[in-house]
Scaffold this active site. Structure first.
Site, short mmCIF file in Angstrom:
data_model
loop_
_atom_site.label_atom_id
_atom_site.label_comp_id
_atom_site.label_asym_id
_atom_site.label_seq_id
_atom_site.Cartn_x
_atom_site.Cartn_y
_atom_site.Cartn_z
N ASP A 24 0.83 -1.20 0.00
CA ASP A 24 0.00 0.00 0.00
C ASP A 24 0.87 1.26 0.00
OD1 ASP A 24 -2.24 1.84 0.58
OD2 ASP A 24 -3.26 0.00 1.15
N SER A 75 -6.87 3.70 -1.92
CA SER A 75 -6.91 2.28 -1.58
C SER A 75 -8.25 1.63 -1.92
CB SER A 75 -6.62 2.11 -0.08
OG SER A 75 -5.31 2.55 0.22
N ARG A 165 -4.71 15.84 3.80
CA ARG A 165 -4.21 14.47 3.60
C ARG A 165 -4.28 14.09 2.14
NH1 ARG A 165 -3.50 10.36 7.51
NH2 ARG A 165 -3.86 8.23 6.78
N ASP A 166 -5.40 14.38 1.50
CA ASP A 166 -5.55 14.16 0.07
C ASP A 166 -5.26 15.44 -0.71
OD1 ASP A 166 -6.38 11.54 0.57
OD2 ASP A 166 -8.43 12.21 0.91
N ARG A 201 -9.82 15.83 10.04
CA ARG A 201 -10.41 14.54 9.70
C ARG A 201 -9.86 13.37 10.51
NH1 ARG A 201 -8.20 12.76 3.81
NH2 ARG A 201 -8.59 10.68 4.67
N ARG A 208 -12.33 5.05 10.98
CA ARG A 208 -12.74 3.93 10.14
C ARG A 208 -12.37 2.61 10.80
NH1 ARG A 208 -8.73 4.22 4.90
NH2 ARG A 208 -6.74 3.92 5.96
N ARG A 279 -17.03 8.26 -0.24
CA ARG A 279 -16.27 7.06 0.09
C ARG A 279 -16.75 6.50 1.43
NH1 ARG A 279 -9.69 7.10 0.38
NH2 ARG A 279 -9.52 5.94 2.32
N GLY A 280 -16.84 5.19 1.52
CA GLY A 280 -17.54 4.59 2.64
C GLY A 280 -16.79 4.39 3.92
N LYS A 354 -6.21 -1.61 6.92
CA LYS A 354 -6.50 -2.00 5.54
C LYS A 354 -7.25 -3.32 5.43
CE LYS A 354 -4.34 1.60 3.90
NZ LYS A 354 -4.94 2.65 3.02
N ASP A 422 1.67 3.60 3.03
CA ASP A 422 0.59 4.57 2.85
C ASP A 422 0.28 5.30 4.14
OD1 ASP A 422 -1.54 5.88 1.46
OD2 ASP A 422 -2.94 4.55 2.47
N HIS A 426 1.25 9.27 4.84
CA HIS A 426 0.26 10.32 5.09
C HIS A 426 0.67 11.25 6.24
CE1 HIS A 426 -2.89 9.53 2.28
NE2 HIS A 426 -3.11 8.29 2.70
N ASP A 463 -1.50 -0.49 -4.60
CA ASP A 463 -2.81 0.05 -4.97
C ASP A 463 -2.73 1.51 -5.43
OD1 ASP A 463 -2.06 0.84 -2.44
OD2 ASP A 463 -4.03 0.53 -1.53
N HIS A 464 -1.66 2.20 -5.07
CA HIS A 464 -1.45 3.59 -5.47
C HIS A 464 -0.10 4.01 -4.90
CE1 HIS A 464 -2.23 4.84 -1.33
NE2 HIS A 464 -3.31 4.07 -1.36
N HIS A 485 -1.64 11.06 -1.76
CA HIS A 485 -1.17 10.05 -2.70
C HIS A 485 -0.48 10.70 -3.90
CE1 HIS A 485 -4.63 7.29 -1.13
NE2 HIS A 485 -3.68 7.47 -0.24
#
Length: 540
Positions: A24, A75, A165-166, A201, A208, A279-280, A354, A422, A426, A463-464, A485
């Site tokens: 990841d 991800s 973060r993003d 966040r 999560r 996104r969930g 993950k 990952d 971050h 995955d990225h 990312h």
């Protein structure tokens, strides 16, 4: 979609397992001082790069179903693509299209609008305020605000979660200013549209996998109860908190906007609430707090009598939320489903951060196994924050357990995610991220050897990107820490000691991406991939 696997006319499965390893956040960067992958000591990755089976894949943009090639991968979409074997329109693209067509303003939107017009309570929007397009997009929020004004909604309150973060680590203020300008423009003809609360966040609302319900409770206190440190505006809150804490956006504490009367936007019975993240993973827990009749994760109190809707449905198995604005992508015929139908035993393993990616997202947004008798899901509990203090995370424990399961369970196919590069990437901590890369490389070497001894094949990809680009060059020539990312390609390599050179030859087209991995793994397992799948990368 009705599909079943047929034997491949020429390829045969190995005696041992096929193990797909997702590193990841490990992209292929420029090799400069900000490339933690290149800066790390990685004897395993160095050796893999020399195999004839080493290549690179697209892991962002349209290759993983995002709206444009300017959109980074993540991800969730990455594991969807890996498991589904196809390019599927993802949340961001689905929402953008639903807004363009007007489909988003259907029955559930109408229900929310009618509720607040009847009660006089505000229409509340909760979500991540940025243009990262990973969890949300500010453009989606603005479109719904403007539609609410057109439809005569008198009061709107926005509960703005800060990203960092993003998007760049301290980019909250331009997004706040952009939103405030819209709210001022719409606050005419008796309308009252304002920001009501917010926070970073990673400490407010967006937990999560039930890692820390206190994060959700902080959000509940700020958004619903109006409890928290008070400020006159969101800009004032961020400026003061920057100065006092030195923290970046994602870690800023909760804040509440108040005037001379008190908090401007607590959520009360009779209101409507739209969670505008698409996104969930970081939306499910807040959804549960609003929807579950009996809730014991924190002292929520009686269930609020509000109309609640998610941007999309975050968990199809659990049917959460029960009401949503945009239908999620329907993904059937995933590799996991087909292998279960073919009687292949499967193992999915990762640590908490993950775990949902190698299960729920890999399975096409499905939480439960397709065949519980032939599938085993293992979650290794993650450490708590701050992660940069333990960049090795649980990689060693994952590796130990996986190697043990190769003998105890004897799976035919394994999928494993190492989260380190990952999650630590971050944080923006270059030194810690280098250690994360080295920790994963060490464990990867152990795992490949264990698979070799058991006469199996190891497929390694990511995955990225993330750890491969830890800095951005600003327009003034200075470097800025990057916590999001990257848009870089990711590696793919197959380690098979039976083959001359240590791996098979590949024939990837320039457009090869994560969705080609499923067919590649199926062929290694001795199956012919479905015609609807993206092609295998194995040379003919």
């Amino acid at each position: 979609m009705s599909m079943r696997l047929l034997p491949h006319p020429t390829r045969r499965a190995p005696e041992g397992p096929v193990v797909c390893v997702v590193l990841d956040g490990v992209g292929i960067g420029r090799g400069d001082f900000g490339d933690a992958v290149a800066q790390a000591r990685t004897p395993t990755l160095d050796r893999l790069r020399g195999l004839p089976s080493f290549t690179s894949l697209l892991a962002h943009g349209t290759a993983v179903g995002m709206p444009s090639d300017a959109d980074m991968g993540n991800s969730e979409v990455g594991h969807n693509a890996l498991g589904a074997g196809r390019i599927l329109d993802q949340g961001a693209k689905l929402v953008t299209e639903a807004i363009r067509s007007g489909a988003i303003y259907g029955a559930e939107w109408r229900r929310c609008v009618d509720t607040v017009k009847a009660s006089g309570e505000p229409l509340h929007f909760i979500g991540l305020l940025s243009d990262g397009n990973v969890h949300s997009h500010i453009g989606h929020l603005i479109a719904m605000l403007e539609r609410a004004a057109i439809e005569g909604v008198a009061k709107v309150r926005v509960h703005a979660l800060l990203d960092g973060r993003d998007v760049p680590a301290r980019s909250a203020l331009p997004f706040i200013d952009k939103l405030e300008a819209v709210l001022v423009r719409l606050s005419q003809d008796g309308r009252d549209y304002r920001i009501a609360s917010g926070g970073g966040r990673m400490v407010v609302t967006m937990d999560r996998y039930e890692a820390d319900w206190r994060i959700v409770e902080r959000g509940w206190d700020a958004h619903v109860r109006g409890l928290g440190r008070r400020f006159g505006s969101a800009r004032e809150a961020v400026e003061i908190l920057y100065k006092e804490t030195g923290l970046d956006d994602q870690n800023l504490p909760a804040f509440v906007i108040a005037d001379e009367v008190g908090p401007v936007g607590p959520i009360r019975d009779g209101a409507a609430v739209i969670l505008f993240n698409f996104r969930g993973d970081r939306a499910l827990e807040l959804t549960r707090a609003f929807e579950e009749e009996y809730f014991d994760k924190f002292a929520r109190g009686p269930k609020l009598r509000v109309e609640f809707a998610g941007m999309t449905q975050y968990d199809g198995d659990l049917r959460l939320p029960s009401r949503f604005l945009v239908a999620p992508p329907a993904i059937s015929g995933t590799m996991g489903e087909l292998l279960a139908g073919a009687g292949v035993t499967q193992l999915a393993i990762s640590e908490t951060h993950k775990f949902g990616h190698v299960t729920y997202f890999w399975n096409g947004n499905r939480s439960e196994p397709f065949d519980p008798q032939r599938e085993r899901y293992i979650e290794v509990p993650s450490d708590g924050p701050p992660l940069e203090h333990r960049p090795w995370m649980r990689a060693a424990e994952i590796t130990d357990r996986l190697i043990a399961e190769l003998d105890a369970y004897k799976p035919g196919f394994v999928r494993v995610n190492y989260a380190n590069c990952d999650m630590i990437g971050h944080t923006g901590d270059l030194a810690a991220t280098i250690l994360a890369v080295e920790s994963v490389d060490l464990c990867l070497g152990r795992l490949i050897e264990a698979v070799r001894v058991r006469k199996g094949i190891t497929v390694v990809t990511a995955d990225h990107g993330n750890a491969d680009q830890m800095f951005d060059l600003r327009t003034d020539g200075a470097y800025q820490v990057r916590t999001s990312h990257s848009l870089n390609r990711v590696p793919l390599v197959i380690a098979d000691s039976r083959m001359h050179g240590g791996g098979p030859e590949l024939a990837p087209p320039p457009s090869a991406g994560l969705s080609n991995v499923a067919s590649t793994c199926l062929e290694l397992l001795g199956f012919s991939p479905p015609e609807s799948y993206r092609a295998s990368l194995l040379a003919r």
